[in-house]
Write a protein that holds these residues in place. Structure first.
Motif, PDB file in Angstrom:
ATOM      1  N   LEU A  56       3.428  -6.166 110.638  1.00  0.00           N
ATOM      2  CA  LEU A  56       4.004  -4.828 110.553  1.00  0.00           C
ATOM      3  C   LEU A  56       3.156  -3.901 109.681  1.00  0.00           C
ATOM      4  O   LEU A  56       2.971  -2.726 110.006  1.00  0.00           O
ATOM      5  N   ALA A  57       2.638  -4.427 108.577  1.00  0.00           N
ATOM      6  CA  ALA A  57       1.782  -3.620 107.711  1.00  0.00           C
ATOM      7  C   ALA A  57       0.490  -3.245 108.433  1.00  0.00           C
ATOM      8  O   ALA A  57       0.026  -2.103 108.344  1.00  0.00           O
ATOM      9  N   TYR A  58      -0.073  -4.175 109.177  1.00  0.00           N
ATOM     10  CA  TYR A  58      -1.277  -3.886 109.955  1.00  0.00           C
ATOM     11  C   TYR A  58      -1.000  -2.810 110.992  1.00  0.00           C
ATOM     12  O   TYR A  58      -1.791  -1.881 111.163  1.00  0.00           O
ATOM     13  N   TRP A  59       0.110  -2.925 111.673  1.00  0.00           N
ATOM     14  CA  TRP A  59       0.484  -1.944 112.687  1.00  0.00           C
ATOM     15  C   TRP A  59       0.718  -0.565 112.062  1.00  0.00           C
ATOM     16  O   TRP A  59       0.346   0.455 112.615  1.00  0.00           O
ATOM     17  N   ALA A  60       1.346  -0.538 110.883  1.00  0.00           N
ATOM     18  CA  ALA A  60       1.697   0.745 110.265  1.00  0.00           C
ATOM     19  C   ALA A  60       0.476   1.453 109.671  1.00  0.00           C
ATOM     20  O   ALA A  60       0.390   2.687 109.758  1.00  0.00           O
ATOM     21  N   TRP A  61      -0.453   0.719 109.059  1.00  0.00           N
ATOM     22  CA  TRP A  61      -1.517   1.378 108.321  1.00  0.00           C
ATOM     23  C   TRP A  61      -2.906   1.248 108.919  1.00  0.00           C
ATOM     24  O   TRP A  61      -3.794   2.029 108.588  1.00  0.00           O
ATOM     25  N   ILE A  62      -3.150   0.307 109.794  1.00  0.00           N
ATOM     26  CA  ILE A  62      -4.498   0.104 110.309  1.00  0.00           C
ATOM     27  C   ILE A  62      -4.657   0.669 111.725  1.00  0.00           C
ATOM     28  O   ILE A  62      -5.638   1.345 112.017  1.00  0.00           O
ATOM     29  N   ILE A  63      -3.699   0.411 112.597  1.00  0.00           N
ATOM     30  CA  ILE A  63      -3.821   0.859 113.981  1.00  0.00           C
ATOM     31  C   ILE A  63      -3.557   2.371 114.043  1.00  0.00           C
ATOM     32  O   ILE A  63      -2.548   2.849 113.526  1.00  0.00           O
ATOM     33  N   PRO A  64      -4.464   3.130 114.660  1.00  0.00           N
ATOM     34  CA  PRO A  64      -4.277   4.587 114.709  1.00  0.00           C
ATOM     35  C   PRO A  64      -3.149   4.980 115.655  1.00  0.00           C
ATOM     36  O   PRO A  64      -2.844   4.267 116.600  1.00  0.00           O
ATOM     37  N   PRO A  65      -2.537   6.122 115.410  1.00  0.00           N
ATOM     38  CA  PRO A  65      -1.477   6.576 116.317  1.00  0.00           C
ATOM     39  C   PRO A  65      -2.047   6.912 117.697  1.00  0.00           C
ATOM     40  O   PRO A  65      -3.194   7.307 117.833  1.00  0.00           O
ATOM     41  N   VAL A  66      -1.208   6.772 118.683  1.00  0.00           N
ATOM     42  CA  VAL A  66      -1.652   7.014 120.067  1.00  0.00           C
ATOM     43  C   VAL A  66      -1.761   8.499 120.340  1.00  0.00           C
ATOM     44  O   VAL A  66      -0.973   9.298 120.010  1.00  0.00           O
TER      45      VAL A  66
END
Length: 66
Positions: A56-66
């Motif tokens: 969840l932390a990776y998804w929230a802070w590393i992956i850019p918004p679409v």
């Protein structure tokens, strides 16, 4: 860690556990809800919760918004 606390070796050197292997109560039939609920904290809390929170932390802070 001393292996003799979990089993022993026979004369040929084969290791034998002191307790038989148990299947997780989640997969046994018929299902027994109290056993499953008692088993879940030991299954989820140490590692699975850590992996879920890190994902969840990776998804929230590393992956850019679409």
């Amino acid at each position: 860690m001393d292996e003799t606390t979990y089993g022993s070796r026979d004369a040929q050197g084969h290791w034998r556990p002191s307790k038989p292997l148990r299947i997780a109560p989640f997969w046994r039939f018929p299902p027994k809800l109290p056993e499953i609920l008692a088993w879940l904290p030991g299954f989820f809390l140490p590692w699975n919760a850590f992996y879920a929170l890190s994902a969840l932390a990776y998804w929230a802070w590393i992956i850019p918004p679409v």
